[in-house]
Design a protein around this motif. Sequence first.
Motif, PDB file in Angstrom:
ATOM      1  N   VAL A   1       0.866  -1.180   0.000  1.00 20.50           N
ATOM      2  CA  VAL A   1       0.000   0.000   0.000  1.00 20.50           C
ATOM      3  C   VAL A   1       0.900   1.227   0.000  1.00 20.50           C
ATOM      4  O   VAL A   1       1.638   1.468   0.947  1.00 20.50           O
ATOM      5  CB  VAL A   1      -0.937   0.024   1.228  1.00 20.50           C
ATOM      6  CG1 VAL A   1      -1.862   1.236   1.145  1.00 20.50           C
ATOM      7  CG2 VAL A   1      -1.758  -1.257   1.304  1.00 20.50           C
TER       8      VAL A   1
ATOM      9  N   ASN B   1       1.011   5.514  -1.110  1.00 21.46           N
ATOM     10  CA  ASN B   1       0.209   6.689  -1.464  1.00 21.46           C
ATOM     11  C   ASN B   1      -1.285   6.387  -1.423  1.00 21.46           C
ATOM     12  O   ASN B   1      -2.067   6.885  -2.226  1.00 21.46           O
ATOM     13  CB  ASN B   1       0.604   7.215  -2.850  1.00 21.46           C
ATOM     14  CG  ASN B   1       2.024   7.742  -2.885  1.00 21.46           C
ATOM     15  OD1 ASN B   1       2.525   8.264  -1.895  1.00 21.46           O
ATOM     16  ND2 ASN B   1       2.689   7.613  -4.027  1.00 21.46           N
TER      17      ASN B   1
ATOM     18  N   GLN C   1      -2.729   3.699  -2.226  1.00 29.29           N
ATOM     19  CA  GLN C   1      -3.155   2.793  -3.287  1.00 29.29           C
ATOM     20  C   GLN C   1      -2.701   1.383  -2.972  1.00 29.29           C
ATOM     21  O   GLN C   1      -1.498   1.106  -2.939  1.00 29.29           O
ATOM     22  CB  GLN C   1      -2.577   3.236  -4.634  1.00 29.29           C
ATOM     23  CG  GLN C   1      -3.003   4.621  -5.073  1.00 29.29           C
ATOM     24  CD  GLN C   1      -4.487   4.707  -5.331  1.00 29.29           C
ATOM     25  OE1 GLN C   1      -5.077   3.844  -5.973  1.00 29.29           O
ATOM     26  NE2 GLN C   1      -5.119   5.742  -4.805  1.00 29.29           N
TER      27      GLN C   1
END
Length: 233
Positions: free
Chosen positions: A61, A63, A65
Amino acid sequence: MNRNTTQEVDVPIGPNNRIEPGGPDMGQPTHFLPGRQWGMFTVTVPKDFTTPDQRLTWTIVANGQPMTIPLRLHPDYTVSPFTDVAVKNTPPVLRFEEQGPGVQGPIARLSTAVTRTASISAPLVLSLWATDDGRFASGTMALPRNPPPPVEFFWSKYRGPGTVTFDKPHPTTEILAGGGVNVPFRGKATTTARFSEAGEYVLHVSANDYSGQGGGGELCCWTTTMVKVSVTP
């Protein structure tokens, strides 16, 4: 493959950087360079890790995302990074001492990394010796008029709490013997690394022969290895 093409990303081992089952830490990087990299690390699996339903899952994971990467053994994804049979090319052999033990192929793992000590006040000198068969890449690739050095080195940070600055991340290769296409080669390259803060670091180095990054699409022949560095204040 880091889809971020501009930002170097650090993701510590834990919920945001984990391999399961058996993890979260299975030797994966915590520092990610932009774009595509090759042969960064290996994971050893049990001998019975052969059926389609057996897999590891790498979750990152960054930023905000999430990305999940399945890791499994499948015939469609099998590559042979140790020999390019078309021209009998093999990866360079790297040594951290001129007469020391060698490592060959993209088999970088933390358990076999050499160890060094350093301090913030003084740079760490990193020398590598390499030998190679000098074979040119396979397939229909044309021989370049001005070929690169028989072996090229690329240093990067792999893990660590601070910034690592190399005076030459791509150091000049000194030819000690041989050199030239299809001529056995022996050479050396040296760089220095500076650390912004104390702590435990891992450095990564790739050595490409004439086949280039990632084997020039043939997935052979290059070598990767690691250095663990304990940095004091």
